[in-house]
Each structure stands twice: as structure tokens, then as C-alpha cells.
Design a protein around this motif. Structure first.
Motif, PDB file in Angstrom:
ATOM      1  N   PRO A 105       0.968  -1.403   0.469  1.00  0.00           N
ATOM      2  CA  PRO A 105       0.063  -0.137  -0.188  1.00  0.00           C
ATOM      3  C   PRO A 105       0.870   1.277   0.567  1.00  0.00           C
ATOM      4  O   PRO A 105       0.382   1.999  -0.257  1.00  0.00           O
ATOM      5  CB  PRO A 105      -0.802   0.301   1.451  1.00  0.00           C
ATOM      6  CG  PRO A 105      -0.823  -1.575   1.352  1.00  0.00           C
ATOM      7  CD  PRO A 105       0.819  -2.307   1.004  1.00  0.00           C
ATOM      8  N   VAL A 106       1.462   1.330   1.148  1.00  0.00           N
ATOM      9  CA  VAL A 106       2.732   2.368   0.613  1.00  0.00           C
ATOM     10  C   VAL A 106       3.532   2.305  -0.406  1.00  0.00           C
ATOM     11  O   VAL A 106       3.522   3.629  -1.330  1.00  0.00           O
ATOM     12  CB  VAL A 106       3.972   2.071   1.942  1.00  0.00           C
ATOM     13  CG1 VAL A 106       5.020   3.574   1.955  1.00  0.00           C
ATOM     14  CG2 VAL A 106       3.342   2.134   3.310  1.00  0.00           C
ATOM     15  N   ALA A 107       3.795   1.412  -1.590  1.00  0.00           N
ATOM     16  CA  ALA A 107       3.920   1.564  -2.911  1.00  0.00           C
ATOM     17  C   ALA A 107       3.129   2.596  -3.460  1.00  0.00           C
ATOM     18  O   ALA A 107       3.683   2.808  -4.897  1.00  0.00           O
ATOM     19  CB  ALA A 107       4.772   0.481  -3.071  1.00  0.00           C
ATOM     20  N   ALA A 108       1.595   1.989  -3.886  1.00  0.00           N
ATOM     21  CA  ALA A 108       0.908   2.161  -4.357  1.00  0.00           C
ATOM     22  C   ALA A 108       0.747   3.985  -3.977  1.00  0.00           C
ATOM     23  O   ALA A 108       0.395   4.161  -5.192  1.00  0.00           O
ATOM     24  CB  ALA A 108      -0.342   1.463  -4.307  1.00  0.00           C
ATOM     25  N   GLY A 109       1.272   4.051  -2.938  1.00  0.00           N
ATOM     26  CA  GLY A 109       0.154   6.078  -2.730  1.00  0.00           C
ATOM     27  C   GLY A 109       1.777   6.193  -3.348  1.00  0.00           C
ATOM     28  O   GLY A 109       1.479   7.589  -4.009  1.00  0.00           O
ATOM     29  N   VAL A 110       3.179   6.013  -3.208  1.00  0.00           N
ATOM     30  CA  VAL A 110       4.163   6.984  -4.070  1.00  0.00           C
ATOM     31  C   VAL A 110       4.029   6.218  -4.956  1.00  0.00           C
ATOM     32  O   VAL A 110       4.567   7.597  -6.032  1.00  0.00           O
ATOM     33  CB  VAL A 110       5.217   5.773  -3.589  1.00  0.00           C
ATOM     34  CG1 VAL A 110       6.753   5.870  -4.101  1.00  0.00           C
ATOM     35  CG2 VAL A 110       5.624   5.658  -1.668  1.00  0.00           C
ATOM     36  N   ALA A 111       3.520   5.652  -5.723  1.00  0.00           N
ATOM     37  CA  ALA A 111       3.757   4.862  -7.122  1.00  0.00           C
ATOM     38  C   ALA A 111       1.823   6.484  -7.466  1.00  0.00           C
ATOM     39  O   ALA A 111       2.456   7.076  -8.792  1.00  0.00           O
ATOM     40  CB  ALA A 111       2.755   4.091  -7.945  1.00  0.00           C
ATOM     41  N   LEU A 112       1.150   6.572  -6.585  1.00  0.00           N
ATOM     42  CA  LEU A 112       0.264   7.574  -7.340  1.00  0.00           C
ATOM     43  C   LEU A 112       1.326   8.781  -7.358  1.00  0.00           C
ATOM     44  O   LEU A 112       0.836   9.833  -8.264  1.00  0.00           O
ATOM     45  CB  LEU A 112      -0.763   7.443  -6.222  1.00  0.00           C
ATOM     46  CG  LEU A 112      -1.851   8.909  -6.522  1.00  0.00           C
ATOM     47  CD1 LEU A 112      -2.597   8.728  -8.134  1.00  0.00           C
ATOM     48  CD2 LEU A 112      -2.593   9.078  -5.818  1.00  0.00           C
ATOM     49  N   HIS A 113       2.450   9.401  -6.195  1.00  0.00           N
ATOM     50  CA  HIS A 113       2.740  10.585  -6.219  1.00  0.00           C
ATOM     51  C   HIS A 113       4.115  10.186  -7.444  1.00  0.00           C
ATOM     52  O   HIS A 113       3.690  11.527  -8.328  1.00  0.00           O
ATOM     53  CB  HIS A 113       3.717  10.496  -4.935  1.00  0.00           C
ATOM     54  CG  HIS A 113       5.004  11.320  -5.231  1.00  0.00           C
ATOM     55  ND1 HIS A 113       4.731  13.286  -4.489  1.00  0.00           N
ATOM     56  CD2 HIS A 113       6.269  11.699  -5.677  1.00  0.00           C
ATOM     57  CE1 HIS A 113       5.868  13.262  -5.345  1.00  0.00           C
ATOM     58  NE2 HIS A 113       6.747  13.487  -5.700  1.00  0.00           N
ATOM     59  N   LEU A 114       4.580   9.548  -7.811  1.00  0.00           N
ATOM     60  CA  LEU A 114       4.885   9.519  -9.324  1.00  0.00           C
ATOM     61  C   LEU A 114       4.457   9.854 -10.710  1.00  0.00           C
ATOM     62  O   LEU A 114       5.097  10.430 -11.553  1.00  0.00           O
ATOM     63  CB  LEU A 114       5.588   7.956  -8.925  1.00  0.00           C
ATOM     64  CG  LEU A 114       6.690   7.771  -8.007  1.00  0.00           C
ATOM     65  CD1 LEU A 114       7.644   6.754  -8.366  1.00  0.00           C
ATOM     66  CD2 LEU A 114       8.539   8.753  -7.899  1.00  0.00           C
ATOM     67  N   ARG A 115       3.230   8.763 -10.591  1.00  0.00           N
ATOM     68  CA  ARG A 115       2.730   9.186 -11.887  1.00  0.00           C
ATOM     69  C   ARG A 115       2.178  10.601 -12.162  1.00  0.00           C
ATOM     70  O   ARG A 115       2.163  11.023 -12.831  1.00  0.00           O
ATOM     71  CB  ARG A 115       1.034   8.369 -11.827  1.00  0.00           C
ATOM     72  CG  ARG A 115       0.447   8.084 -12.583  1.00  0.00           C
ATOM     73  CD  ARG A 115      -0.928   7.759 -12.714  1.00  0.00           C
ATOM     74  NE  ARG A 115      -1.997   8.732 -13.487  1.00  0.00           N
ATOM     75  CZ  ARG A 115      -2.172   7.293 -15.060  1.00  0.00           C
ATOM     76  NH1 ARG A 115      -1.848   6.197 -14.914  1.00  0.00           N
ATOM     77  NH2 ARG A 115      -2.582   7.735 -15.334  1.00  0.00           N
ATOM     78  N   THR A 116       1.907  11.036 -11.014  1.00  0.00           N
ATOM     79  CA  THR A 116       1.717  12.681 -11.091  1.00  0.00           C
ATOM     80  C   THR A 116       2.278  13.448 -11.429  1.00  0.00           C
ATOM     81  O   THR A 116       2.336  14.694 -12.213  1.00  0.00           O
ATOM     82  CB  THR A 116       0.182  12.922 -10.113  1.00  0.00           C
ATOM     83  OG1 THR A 116       0.924  12.874  -9.109  1.00  0.00           O
ATOM     84  CG2 THR A 116      -1.013  12.519 -10.214  1.00  0.00           C
ATOM     85  N   ALA A 117       3.608  13.437 -10.530  1.00  0.00           N
ATOM     86  CA  ALA A 117       4.943  14.026 -10.158  1.00  0.00           C
ATOM     87  C   ALA A 117       6.218  14.363 -11.468  1.00  0.00           C
ATOM     88  O   ALA A 117       6.358  15.177 -10.696  1.00  0.00           O
ATOM     89  CB  ALA A 117       4.422  14.744  -8.450  1.00  0.00           C
ATOM     90  N   GLU A 118       6.312  12.897 -11.508  1.00  0.00           N
ATOM     91  CA  GLU A 118       7.277  12.662 -11.634  1.00  0.00           C
ATOM     92  C   GLU A 118       7.500  11.194 -12.392  1.00  0.00           C
ATOM     93  O   GLU A 118       7.680   9.962 -12.852  1.00  0.00           O
ATOM     94  CB  GLU A 118       8.499  12.199 -10.877  1.00  0.00           C
ATOM     95  CG  GLU A 118       8.485  13.099  -8.849  1.00  0.00           C
ATOM     96  CD  GLU A 118       9.419  12.268  -8.048  1.00  0.00           C
ATOM     97  OE1 GLU A 118      10.235  11.564  -9.232  1.00  0.00           O
ATOM     98  OE2 GLU A 118      10.061  12.701  -7.208  1.00  0.00           O
ATOM     99  N   PRO A 119       6.171  11.410 -13.934  1.00  0.00           N
ATOM    100  CA  PRO A 119       6.034  10.740 -15.116  1.00  0.00           C
ATOM    101  C   PRO A 119       7.919  10.378 -15.395  1.00  0.00           C
ATOM    102  O   PRO A 119       8.563  10.856 -15.264  1.00  0.00           O
ATOM    103  CB  PRO A 119       5.966  11.451 -15.909  1.00  0.00           C
ATOM    104  CG  PRO A 119       5.153  12.903 -15.091  1.00  0.00           C
ATOM    105  CD  PRO A 119       6.100  13.609 -14.233  1.00  0.00           C
TER     106      PRO A 119
END
Ligand SMILES: Cc1ncc(C[n+]2csc(CCOP(=O)(O)OP(=O)(O)O)c2C)c(N)n1
Ligand SMILES: [Mg+2]
Length: 287
Positions: A105-119
Motif C-alpha cells: 500500500p505504501v508503494a501504491a501511494g508512492v506510485a500515485l505520487h510518481l504518476r502525477t508529479a514525476e512521470p
């Protein structure tokens, strides 16, 4: 790197046997090729979430046996000030945990951040087969699929969870469970690092270009005990596992290279063991 990780893990077990280290540890003997292959497809801008069997994940990313051994032994130079030990390492975009299923779940949250902020960047998580018994795995897969998160879920299916064989704890398959969430998956039975890189390269590039989760299951083997001396498998099962060890096959396939690399890695790790063992306690907090 394969042999550096192998030498590190063997040295660590010897240190435990001698009583030079306290606490617990889980070595990745037999599974070294998984992070060696996967790490070559990642950059330091990607996040890596590791688990209780994480020394190989860390070493393949940072090539820092000194900092890791100092961490495990609580000596100066420890990567986390000696407070994390074998299972709880934090360094830049790398985090490990001994709590099964916590990372996803932590990685999913980080992946969400990456998707929006660091494509273009992704979050990679390593979990074992037994960890598919945790509900958080499915919550994370569900959201990762719905929100098309760049989450690379590496499954080290070593056929056992502590003392429970995989067929006794897992109904169906990893691929079937990924499919239930509409997450693509790939099962890799090879331990050939070059072949694995070839199999995965395009898939990982595609995740970066058009974010989505991917499950990559490695059918691998735990050559060592679960932790230090606790192996519940029969002599025959252990012989079979040892027979399939990548190191045996690599030694036969590339005898000269193997002998040279093995000697180099062994000497390097032994020097680090001597050096780190002689250091004073870390006695510090994470800076
Ligand atoms: C939430 C949680 N439950 C139980 C444990 C105890 N435990 C540590 S390792 C392990 C088995 C994990 O099996 P698997 O996911 O297959 O990984 P492997 O050890 O085979 O690499 C268990 C049950 C734990 N660390 N965290
Ligand atoms: Mg397992």
C-alpha cells in the motif's frame, strides 16, 4: 554482484554462528539473481520497497556491503545509524520492512505520487509468495489497477513461506490473482540475468511511458534456511533445492569467470567483515 551478495550472506551466517551478531536475519541465498536482474532496469529516481529478505535488494541497488554489514552489526558506518538492522533500511528512495505486506500500500501511494508529479518513474516492491496471504496486497492491487499506477510488483516465489510450502498456503496462482485485478503479469522461471533483462526490458519501459501496474513472478528457490538455522525441509528437498541453485550452474557454464569473480567477491567481503567487526558501536541516530 551475484557473488558479492552470495559471499555477504554466507559471511553473515558465519558471524551469527560465532555469536558476533545478535537479533535475526533472513538471507537471500539462491535468490540473488532476482534483484541483480531487476535493479539493472531501475534508476535511482525509482523507489524500491524491500522486505525481510532484503540484503540482495539493497546490495544490487547500492553495492554497499560495508554500510549494510555495519548496520546489521550496529557499528560505525551503518547505513541507518544501526537502528534499522537487517530488515529495516531507509536510504534515499529505498525502504525495507519486516512486516509482510506493509510495503505494497505504501508503494501504491508512492506510485500515485510518481504518476502525477514525476512521470516516467516507478515504484518497485519485492514480496514473497507467503505474503499473498495478506489482505493489503489485494487492496493495493485493486487501486493500482483502477488508477493505473506505475507499480512493479516483483514476487519472489521460492516455494515456501517460513515452513509452509506454497501449495499449502496459496489457492490458485500468482498470475491468476493478478488477472483477477486486471493487472498484467509475467512468470519467469529462468535464473539467467541477461535473459531476464531481455524479457523484462520492454515491459518496464512500457510502464514508464504509459503508467500501469505489472506483476513479475520469479519461480525461485530458497537455498538457505528461513532465518539462521531453521529449515523444516527434508534432506531430499534440500538436495533438490541445492541442485537447482544458479551458482552451481553458473560455475559449470562459466568456470574461469566464476572462479575469478567468486575469489574476488569472497576476499572483498572478508576484508569488510574484518574491518567492520573492529569498529566501535554506531551509537548514533539516523542523520
Ligand atoms: C505481518 C507479518 N506476519 C508474519 C510475519 C512473520 N514472518 C516473517 S517471514 C514470514 C514468511 C514470509 O514468506 P514469504 O512471503 O514467502 O517470503 P520468504 O520468507 O519465503 O522470502 C513470516 C510469516 C511477519 N514478518 N509479518
Ligand atoms: Mg516464500
Amino acid at each position: 554482484m551475484l557473488l558479492t551478495i552470495r559471499a555477504f550472506e554466507l559471511a553473515l551466517l558465519r558471524l551469527f554462528e560465532r555469536g558476533a551478531v545478535s537479533g535475526t536475519t533472513h538471507t537471500c541465498l539462491g535468490q540473488e539473481y532476482v534483484p541483480v536482474a531487476v535493479s539493472s532496469l531501475l534508476t535511482t529516481a525509482d523507489f524500491v520497497f524491500s522486505n525481510h529478505r532484503g540484503h540482495g535488494h539493497y546490495l544490487a541497488r547500492y553495492d554497499d556491503p560495508e554500510g549494510l554489514l555495519a548496520e546489521i552489526m550496529g557499528r560505525q558506518g551503518a547505513v541507518c545509524g544501526g537502528v534499522g538492522g537487517s530488515q529495516h533500511i531507509l536510504r534515499d528512495r529505498y525502504l525495507s520492512t519486516g512486516v509482510q505486506g506493509e510495503s505494497l500500500p505504501v508503494a501504491a501511494g508512492v506510485a500515485l505520487h510518481l504518476r502525477t508529479a514525476e512521470p516516467g518513474r516507478l515504484a518497485c516492491t519485492y514480496i514473497g509468495d507467503g505474503t499473498w496471504g495478506e489482505g493489503s496486497v489485494y487492496e493495493a492491487l485493486n487501486i493500482a489497477s483502477l488508477w493505473r499506477l506505475p507499480l512493479l510488483l516483483v514476487v519472489e516465489n521460492n516455494g515456501i513461506a517460513q515452513s509452509t510450502p506454497t501449495p499449502a498456503h496459496m489457492a490458485g496462482t500468482v498470475a491468476g490473482r493478478a488477472a483477477a485485478f486486471d493487472v498484467p503479469s509475467l512468470t519467469i522461471i529462468s535464473d539467467d540475468v541477461t535473459l531476464i533483462r531481455d524479457l523484462l526490458g520492454d515491459r518496464v519501459r512500457a510502464m514508464r511511458a504509459d503508467p500501469h501496474p505489472l506483476v513479475v513472478e520469479f519461480v525461485t528457490r530458497r537455498v538457505g534456511p528461513h532465518s539462521k538455522g531453521d529449515d523444516s525441509r527434508t534432506r531430499e528437498q534440500l538436495a533438490q533445492v541445492a541442485d537447482g541453485d544458479w551458482a552451481r550452474r553458473y560455475a559449470v557454464r562459466f568456470p574461469e569467470q566464476y572462479a575469478r569473480a567468486d575469489a574476488q567477491a569472497g576476499a572483498r567481503i572478508e576484508a569488510i567483515v574484518r574491518d567492520v567487526s573492529a569498529r566501535p558501536p554506531s551509537g548514533s541516530v539516523i542523520s
